[in-house]
Design a protein around this motif. Sequence first.
Motif, PDB file in Angstrom:
ATOM      1  N   SER A  93       0.447  -1.172  -0.882  1.00  0.00           N
ATOM      2  CA  SER A  93       1.174  -2.228  -1.446  1.00  0.00           C
ATOM      3  C   SER A  93       1.740  -1.618  -2.677  1.00  0.00           C
ATOM      4  O   SER A  93       2.683  -2.200  -3.359  1.00  0.00           O
ATOM      5  CB  SER A  93       0.310  -3.404  -1.996  1.00  0.00           C
ATOM      6  N   GLU A  94       1.513  -0.573  -3.196  1.00  0.00           N
ATOM      7  CA  GLU A  94       2.312  -0.066  -4.435  1.00  0.00           C
ATOM      8  C   GLU A  94       3.888   0.420  -4.039  1.00  0.00           C
ATOM      9  O   GLU A  94       4.512   0.543  -4.839  1.00  0.00           O
ATOM     10  CB  GLU A  94       1.580   1.377  -4.905  1.00  0.00           C
ATOM     11  N   SER A 143       7.215  -3.213  -0.881  1.00  0.00           N
ATOM     12  CA  SER A 143       7.815  -4.294  -1.746  1.00  0.00           C
ATOM     13  C   SER A 143       8.511  -5.441  -1.139  1.00  0.00           C
ATOM     14  O   SER A 143       9.055  -6.158  -1.721  1.00  0.00           O
ATOM     15  CB  SER A 143       8.099  -4.059  -3.225  1.00  0.00           C
ATOM     16  N   ARG A 162       6.055  -7.374   3.433  1.00  0.00           N
ATOM     17  CA  ARG A 162       4.707  -7.015   2.859  1.00  0.00           C
ATOM     18  C   ARG A 162       3.969  -8.366   2.467  1.00  0.00           C
ATOM     19  O   ARG A 162       2.703  -8.719   2.650  1.00  0.00           O
ATOM     20  CB  ARG A 162       4.892  -6.190   1.783  1.00  0.00           C
TER      21      ARG A 162
END
Length: 74
Positions: free
Chosen positions: A25-26, A29, A33
């Motif tokens: 999830s870093e 985006s 997601r």
Amino acid sequence: MKFGASRSQLYDAQKTARAHWDHVSETWSDDSRLNHEEKIWLPWDEGASKVLRAVDQLAVLFVQIRQECEFGDD
């Protein structure tokens, strides 16, 4: 009935999945997601947490049942 090993496996799986999700999830985006998080990830993570709590409650109940059903030397 012992719940330790199964509980441990589920807890480890959840912990590993969380670490992977945090990593992914870093960098992921987009709207996909967010959709995946809302429809897949969060329900799974919440469900796993609920199962862990239920297993903990069952373990306590089974200890209590064992204690109450044991025949003592009274």
